[in-house]
Motif scaffolding. Sequence first.
Motif, short mmCIF file in Angstrom:
data_model
loop_
_atom_site.label_atom_id
_atom_site.label_comp_id
_atom_site.label_asym_id
_atom_site.label_seq_id
_atom_site.Cartn_x
_atom_site.Cartn_y
_atom_site.Cartn_z
N SER A 1 10.49 -13.04 -16.92
CA SER A 1 11.28 -12.20 -16.02
C SER A 1 12.36 -11.47 -16.80
O SER A 1 12.88 -11.97 -17.80
CB SER A 1 11.93 -13.08 -14.95
OG SER A 1 12.88 -12.35 -14.20
N LEU B 1 15.11 -10.66 -15.26
CA LEU B 1 16.32 -10.93 -14.50
C LEU B 1 17.43 -11.56 -15.34
O LEU B 1 18.59 -11.13 -15.23
CB LEU B 1 16.00 -11.82 -13.30
CG LEU B 1 17.12 -11.98 -12.26
CD1 LEU B 1 17.56 -10.63 -11.72
CD2 LEU B 1 16.67 -12.89 -11.12
N VAL C 1 18.92 -8.71 -17.51
CA VAL C 1 19.66 -7.72 -16.72
C VAL C 1 20.94 -8.35 -16.16
O VAL C 1 22.00 -7.71 -16.15
CB VAL C 1 18.78 -7.18 -15.58
CG1 VAL C 1 19.60 -6.28 -14.65
CG2 VAL C 1 17.59 -6.40 -16.14
N SER C 2 20.85 -9.59 -15.71
CA SER C 2 22.05 -10.28 -15.19
C SER C 2 23.12 -10.37 -16.27
O SER C 2 24.31 -10.15 -16.00
CB SER C 2 21.69 -11.68 -14.70
OG SER C 2 20.77 -11.63 -13.64
N ARG D 1 16.50 -19.06 -21.07
CA ARG D 1 17.04 -18.11 -20.10
C ARG D 1 18.53 -17.93 -20.31
O ARG D 1 19.06 -16.82 -20.20
CB ARG D 1 16.76 -18.60 -18.68
CG ARG D 1 15.29 -18.51 -18.27
CD ARG D 1 15.07 -19.13 -16.90
NE ARG D 1 13.67 -19.10 -16.51
CZ ARG D 1 13.09 -18.10 -15.85
NH1 ARG D 1 13.82 -17.07 -15.50
NH2 ARG D 1 11.82 -18.14 -15.55
N ALA E 1 22.13 -2.47 -12.81
CA ALA E 1 21.16 -3.45 -12.34
C ALA E 1 19.88 -2.77 -11.86
O ALA E 1 18.76 -3.18 -12.22
CB ALA E 1 21.76 -4.29 -11.21
N LEU F 1 16.53 -3.14 -14.22
CA LEU F 1 15.42 -3.90 -13.63
C LEU F 1 14.16 -3.05 -13.56
O LEU F 1 13.06 -3.52 -13.87
CB LEU F 1 15.81 -4.38 -12.22
CG LEU F 1 16.68 -5.63 -12.13
CD1 LEU F 1 17.13 -5.86 -10.69
CD2 LEU F 1 15.91 -6.86 -12.64
#
Length: 208
Positions: free
Chosen positions: A36, A38, A41-42, A107, A161, A165
């Motif tokens: 992912s 995510l 990007v987070s 992560r 974001a 994404l």
Amino acid sequence: MDWGMVTAFMAVDLLLVCVPGADWAYVISAGLRGRSVLPAVSGLVVGYAVHTLLAVAGLAVLVAGSPGLLTALTAAGAGYLVWLGWGVLRRPGAPGAADEEYGESSRARVFLRGATISGLNPKGLLLYLSVLPQFLVAGGGHLPVATQTAVLGLLHMACCAAVYLTVGVLARAVLSARPAAARAVTRTSGAAMLGIGAFLLVQRLATL
């Protein structure tokens, strides 16, 4: 708050975010190496959240007025980009190659790398020190400048974001079935990070 100025800021901000740079290179690389995008990007968004908090607190002005501190931050960010880009070039990987190892610790590393990249990104410093203040309106019954800064900062984070994404997901979807092309794109992303970092480092050191 002058919503005409907000709209103008969003137009300029979207243009800046859509220009490929270190953030794009990182999210593409992360997307091709993990399940992912995510976490990446987070992390990038959190880095800009730090910029926003500093701007709201007025510390961004202090940084802008301290050439030594600004040079140190820019050099640190550029050096980190060089190191990260070199690591991607050495181990470009392939789509899904890191899936088995993409646990919580991995992560967290991806997230922290993203936060460091955007937190020290000279383009982010430029946005908060030079671009954003031009869209603030003082007095005349408008919201306090700190509140306006927070609103524009949050809009920038939302824009980042959405764009990052989209970039990460599209890169992974398009290249997941093309390992050779994916490795080439990952190498290009690594080279972009290394090149951007080296250029900024040389440029900043040349001003000393």
